[in-house]
Motif scaffolding. Sequence first.
Motif, PDB file in Angstrom:
ATOM      1  N   THR A  14       0.857  -1.174   0.000  1.00 53.94           N
ATOM      2  CA  THR A  14       0.000   0.000   0.000  1.00 53.94           C
ATOM      3  C   THR A  14       0.893   1.224   0.000  1.00 53.94           C
ATOM      4  O   THR A  14       1.622   1.450   0.962  1.00 53.94           O
ATOM      5  CB  THR A  14      -0.928   0.044   1.233  1.00 53.94           C
ATOM      6  N   ALA A  15       0.862   1.976  -1.083  1.00 50.99           N
ATOM      7  CA  ALA A  15       1.733   3.133  -1.201  1.00 50.99           C
ATOM      8  C   ALA A  15       1.077   4.342  -0.560  1.00 50.99           C
ATOM      9  O   ALA A  15      -0.055   4.684  -0.896  1.00 50.99           O
ATOM     10  CB  ALA A  15       2.029   3.437  -2.671  1.00 50.99           C
ATOM     11  N   PRO A  16       1.737   5.018   0.383  1.00 53.17           N
ATOM     12  CA  PRO A  16       1.144   6.175   1.039  1.00 53.17           C
ATOM     13  C   PRO A  16       1.202   7.437   0.193  1.00 53.17           C
ATOM     14  O   PRO A  16       0.664   8.450   0.567  1.00 53.17           O
ATOM     15  CB  PRO A  16       2.004   6.324   2.307  1.00 53.17           C
ATOM     16  N   VAL A  17       1.900   7.369  -0.941  1.00 53.27           N
ATOM     17  CA  VAL A  17       2.020   8.533  -1.813  1.00 53.27           C
ATOM     18  C   VAL A  17       1.299   8.249  -3.111  1.00 53.27           C
ATOM     19  O   VAL A  17       1.132   7.090  -3.511  1.00 53.27           O
ATOM     20  CB  VAL A  17       3.503   8.877  -2.087  1.00 53.27           C
ATOM     21  N   PRO A  18       0.838   9.301  -3.826  1.00 51.59           N
ATOM     22  CA  PRO A  18       0.113   9.084  -5.072  1.00 51.59           C
ATOM     23  C   PRO A  18       1.006   8.433  -6.121  1.00 51.59           C
ATOM     24  O   PRO A  18       2.222   8.602  -6.106  1.00 51.59           O
ATOM     25  CB  PRO A  18      -0.277  10.508  -5.502  1.00 51.59           C
ATOM     26  N   PRO A  19       0.411   7.669  -7.064  1.00 55.22           N
ATOM     27  CA  PRO A  19       1.184   7.179  -8.191  1.00 55.22           C
ATOM     28  C   PRO A  19       1.702   8.346  -9.015  1.00 55.22           C
ATOM     29  O   PRO A  19       1.192   9.473  -8.908  1.00 55.22           O
ATOM     30  CB  PRO A  19       0.169   6.336  -8.973  1.00 55.22           C
ATOM     31  N   SER A  20       2.692   8.108  -9.816  1.00 54.04           N
ATOM     32  CA  SER A  20       3.346   9.177 -10.570  1.00 54.04           C
ATOM     33  C   SER A  20       2.333  10.012 -11.341  1.00 54.04           C
ATOM     34  O   SER A  20       1.545   9.493 -12.137  1.00 54.04           O
ATOM     35  CB  SER A  20       4.357   8.573 -11.544  1.00 54.04           C
ATOM     36  N   LEU A  35      -2.807  -5.712  -5.140  1.00 53.88           N
ATOM     37  CA  LEU A  35      -3.313  -7.045  -4.867  1.00 53.88           C
ATOM     38  C   LEU A  35      -2.702  -7.982  -5.904  1.00 53.88           C
ATOM     39  O   LEU A  35      -2.173  -7.525  -6.914  1.00 53.88           O
ATOM     40  CB  LEU A  35      -4.843  -7.057  -4.971  1.00 53.88           C
ATOM     41  N   PRO A  36      -2.749  -9.275  -5.693  1.00 57.71           N
ATOM     42  CA  PRO A  36      -2.220 -10.192  -6.701  1.00 57.71           C
ATOM     43  C   PRO A  36      -2.888  -9.970  -8.065  1.00 57.71           C
ATOM     44  O   PRO A  36      -4.102 -10.127  -8.203  1.00 57.71           O
ATOM     45  CB  PRO A  36      -2.561 -11.575  -6.132  1.00 57.71           C
ATOM     46  N   GLY A  37      -2.110  -9.559  -9.052  1.00 53.73           N
ATOM     47  CA  GLY A  37      -2.624  -9.345 -10.395  1.00 53.73           C
ATOM     48  C   GLY A  37      -3.404  -8.072 -10.582  1.00 53.73           C
ATOM     49  O   GLY A  37      -4.057  -7.873 -11.620  1.00 53.73           O
ATOM     50  N   LEU A  38      -3.349  -7.166  -9.620  1.00 50.02           N
ATOM     51  CA  LEU A  38      -4.223  -5.996  -9.661  1.00 50.02           C
ATOM     52  C   LEU A  38      -3.643  -4.868  -8.821  1.00 50.02           C
ATOM     53  O   LEU A  38      -3.208  -5.084  -7.690  1.00 50.02           O
ATOM     54  CB  LEU A  38      -5.592  -6.387  -9.110  1.00 50.02           C
ATOM     55  N   THR A  39      -3.617  -3.658  -9.370  1.00 47.71           N
ATOM     56  CA  THR A  39      -3.233  -2.469  -8.614  1.00 47.71           C
ATOM     57  C   THR A  39      -4.327  -1.420  -8.776  1.00 47.71           C
ATOM     58  O   THR A  39      -4.733  -1.101  -9.899  1.00 47.71           O
ATOM     59  CB  THR A  39      -1.892  -1.897  -9.104  1.00 47.71           C
ATOM     60  N   LEU A  40      -4.810  -0.901  -7.673  1.00 48.52           N
ATOM     61  CA  LEU A  40      -5.885   0.082  -7.684  1.00 48.52           C
ATOM     62  C   LEU A  40      -5.426   1.379  -7.047  1.00 48.52           C
ATOM     63  O   LEU A  40      -4.742   1.372  -6.021  1.00 48.52           O
ATOM     64  CB  LEU A  40      -7.105  -0.451  -6.930  1.00 48.52           C
ATOM     65  N   THR A  41      -5.813   2.487  -7.658  1.00 47.97           N
ATOM     66  CA  THR A  41      -5.555   3.808  -7.096  1.00 47.97           C
ATOM     67  C   THR A  41      -6.816   4.282  -6.386  1.00 47.97           C
ATOM     68  O   THR A  41      -7.924   4.180  -6.927  1.00 47.97           O
ATOM     69  CB  THR A  41      -5.159   4.807  -8.186  1.00 47.97           C
ATOM     70  N   LEU A  42      -6.651   4.796  -5.183  1.00 43.71           N
ATOM     71  CA  LEU A  42      -7.774   5.207  -4.343  1.00 43.71           C
ATOM     72  C   LEU A  42      -7.626   6.663  -3.945  1.00 43.71           C
ATOM     73  O   LEU A  42      -6.546   7.105  -3.553  1.00 43.71           O
ATOM     74  CB  LEU A  42      -7.848   4.336  -3.090  1.00 43.71           C
ATOM     75  N   ARG A  43      -8.719   7.387  -4.021  1.00 41.00           N
ATOM     76  CA  ARG A  43      -8.773   8.808  -3.648  1.00 41.00           C
ATOM     77  C   ARG A  43      -9.630   8.930  -2.406  1.00 41.00           C
ATOM     78  O   ARG A  43     -10.816   8.578  -2.429  1.00 41.00           O
ATOM     79  CB  ARG A  43      -9.351   9.618  -4.805  1.00 41.00           C
ATOM     80  N   SER A  44      -9.047   9.409  -1.307  1.00 44.16           N
ATOM     81  CA  SER A  44      -9.736   9.398  -0.017  1.00 44.16           C
ATOM     82  C   SER A  44     -10.015  10.800   0.495  1.00 44.16           C
ATOM     83  O   SER A  44      -9.276  11.754   0.220  1.00 44.16           O
ATOM     84  CB  SER A  44      -8.888   8.648   1.023  1.00 44.16           C
ATOM     85  N   ARG A  45     -11.092  10.884   1.256  1.00 37.96           N
ATOM     86  CA  ARG A  45     -11.436  12.123   1.956  1.00 37.96           C
ATOM     87  C   ARG A  45     -12.117  11.717   3.255  1.00 37.96           C
ATOM     88  O   ARG A  45     -13.277  11.308   3.246  1.00 37.96           O
ATOM     89  CB  ARG A  45     -12.349  12.993   1.100  1.00 37.96           C
ATOM     90  N   THR A  46     -11.409  11.795   4.345  1.00 35.61           N
ATOM     91  CA  THR A  46     -11.935  11.299   5.613  1.00 35.61           C
ATOM     92  C   THR A  46     -12.663  12.357   6.413  1.00 35.61           C
ATOM     93  O   THR A  46     -13.674  12.083   7.050  1.00 35.61           O
ATOM     94  CB  THR A  46     -10.801  10.704   6.461  1.00 35.61           C
ATOM     95  N   GLY A  47     -12.173  13.612   6.414  1.00 37.71           N
ATOM     96  CA  GLY A  47     -12.830  14.657   7.187  1.00 37.71           C
ATOM     97  C   GLY A  47     -13.018  14.227   8.627  1.00 37.71           C
ATOM     98  O   GLY A  47     -12.109  13.705   9.260  1.00 37.71           O
ATOM     99  N   THR A  48     -14.237  14.427   9.132  1.00 42.43           N
ATOM    100  CA  THR A  48     -14.561  13.987  10.489  1.00 42.43           C
ATOM    101  C   THR A  48     -15.529  12.817  10.478  1.00 42.43           C
ATOM    102  O   THR A  48     -16.056  12.433  11.502  1.00 42.43           O
ATOM    103  CB  THR A  48     -15.176  15.150  11.292  1.00 42.43           C
ATOM    104  N   LEU A  84     -11.220   2.230 -11.254  1.00 43.84           N
ATOM    105  CA  LEU A  84     -11.349   0.865 -11.718  1.00 43.84           C
ATOM    106  C   LEU A  84     -10.140   0.468 -12.574  1.00 43.84           C
ATOM    107  O   LEU A  84      -9.463   1.345 -13.134  1.00 43.84           O
ATOM    108  CB  LEU A  84     -12.637   0.701 -12.528  1.00 43.84           C
ATOM    109  N   PRO A  85      -9.838  -0.811 -12.684  1.00 46.05           N
ATOM    110  CA  PRO A  85      -8.688  -1.240 -13.488  1.00 46.05           C
ATOM    111  C   PRO A  85      -8.746  -0.683 -14.904  1.00 46.05           C
ATOM    112  O   PRO A  85      -9.770  -0.789 -15.588  1.00 46.05           O
ATOM    113  CB  PRO A  85      -8.828  -2.771 -13.491  1.00 46.05           C
ATOM    114  N   GLY A  86      -7.640  -0.051 -15.331  1.00 43.33           N
ATOM    115  CA  GLY A  86      -7.559   0.526 -16.664  1.00 43.33           C
ATOM    116  C   GLY A  86      -8.072   1.940 -16.774  1.00 43.33           C
ATOM    117  O   GLY A  86      -8.024   2.539 -17.853  1.00 43.33           O
ATOM    118  N   PHE A  87      -8.563   2.519 -15.661  1.00 45.07           N
ATOM    119  CA  PHE A  87      -9.107   3.871 -15.669  1.00 45.07           C
ATOM    120  C   PHE A  87      -8.403   4.728 -14.618  1.00 45.07           C
ATOM    121  O   PHE A  87      -7.807   4.204 -13.678  1.00 45.07           O
ATOM    122  CB  PHE A  87     -10.613   3.846 -15.416  1.00 45.07           C
ATOM    123  N   GLY A  88      -8.507   6.044 -14.779  1.00 41.71           N
ATOM    124  CA  GLY A  88      -7.837   6.935 -13.839  1.00 41.71           C
ATOM    125  C   GLY A  88      -6.355   6.639 -13.809  1.00 41.71           C
ATOM    126  O   GLY A  88      -5.675   6.657 -14.837  1.00 41.71           O
TER     127      GLY A  88
END
Length: 328
Positions: A14-20, A35-48, A84-88
């Motif tokens: 799990t990379a704590p920094v954004p992908p390039s 994950l095995p065979g899969l890498t996903l980029t996640l955009r988070s907003r936790t706030g309160t 999703l895989p292949g997007f963003g």
Amino acid sequence: MSSTESPEAAVLTTAPVPPSGARAGDGETVREVTLPGLTLTLRSRTGTGGDPAVFVHGLGGSSTNWSALMRLLDDRLACEAVDLPGFGYSPPPDDGDYSVSGHARAVLRLLEADGRGPVHLFGNSLGGAVATKIAAARPDLVRTLTLVSPALPEIPPQRSALPTGLFGLPGIPALVARATRDWDAQRRTRELVALCYGQPDEVSEADFAEHAGEYERRLALPYFWDALSRSTRGVVDAYTLGGQQSLWRQAERVLAPTLLVYGRQDRLVSFRMAARASRAFRDSRLLALTDSGHVAMMEHPVLVARAVRELLDDTAYDGTAYTDGGPK
């Protein structure tokens, strides 16, 4: 769609920094999960916010499609949108599976690996079909479901959606690529905005410039056309499935309280499908937006956020299951 992998075995890194090149908006963080065979980029907003929420974009979209809505909900929800895989900024999956079921498995593996279920699950268009499959197959992982113009079978489709469906046919993407090779990012973006927005003239210059920049970046990716055409084919294929695999049959099995959002100006998912969806999802409520197109969470985020808050307020969680505490 269930997985036998344990969370510890499933998450490799799990990379704590954004992908390039990935940019996090104000108040957002971006990370990668491998994950095995899969890498996903996640955009988070936790706030309160407290309860976890996962957002799944539509065909050709990305996690940024949910930024405006997440900003309005981060005091109630710990929001995370997935590419999703292949997007963003998510690369293609190793197995090349861009079917609706393939995308659903990717999101399901993320939920299982992160151990964050049950979640409030959101989906738009293709993401709505993905979220429906997950909610039907794994009710233990979904607290509430919010679907914005979900891509549920509409046969025959409205005429304005036919060119998008044809894009899934072999050879068509190559023809489109050749026919539009001289188009600049601005022209491509104008066409996309006209297709997806109910009131395209109301898109701000700043938002248009951001859309154009993202479109230009993704067009340069070697897998852009492949991911788009195969995912389109996956939606078309899902429309033809019958029996227990039918998306409408799966919608009937969803137990989670469901908010349906439809725009009367939608050129991709006909507004007439709102009535059928309201009947199919057993515990549903409908938000109909007169001036909205296909991406209501981007066009009218305040109205969508208000309806989501009402869903959360009217739904009581007893620790094991949600029950409707207010009128439908």
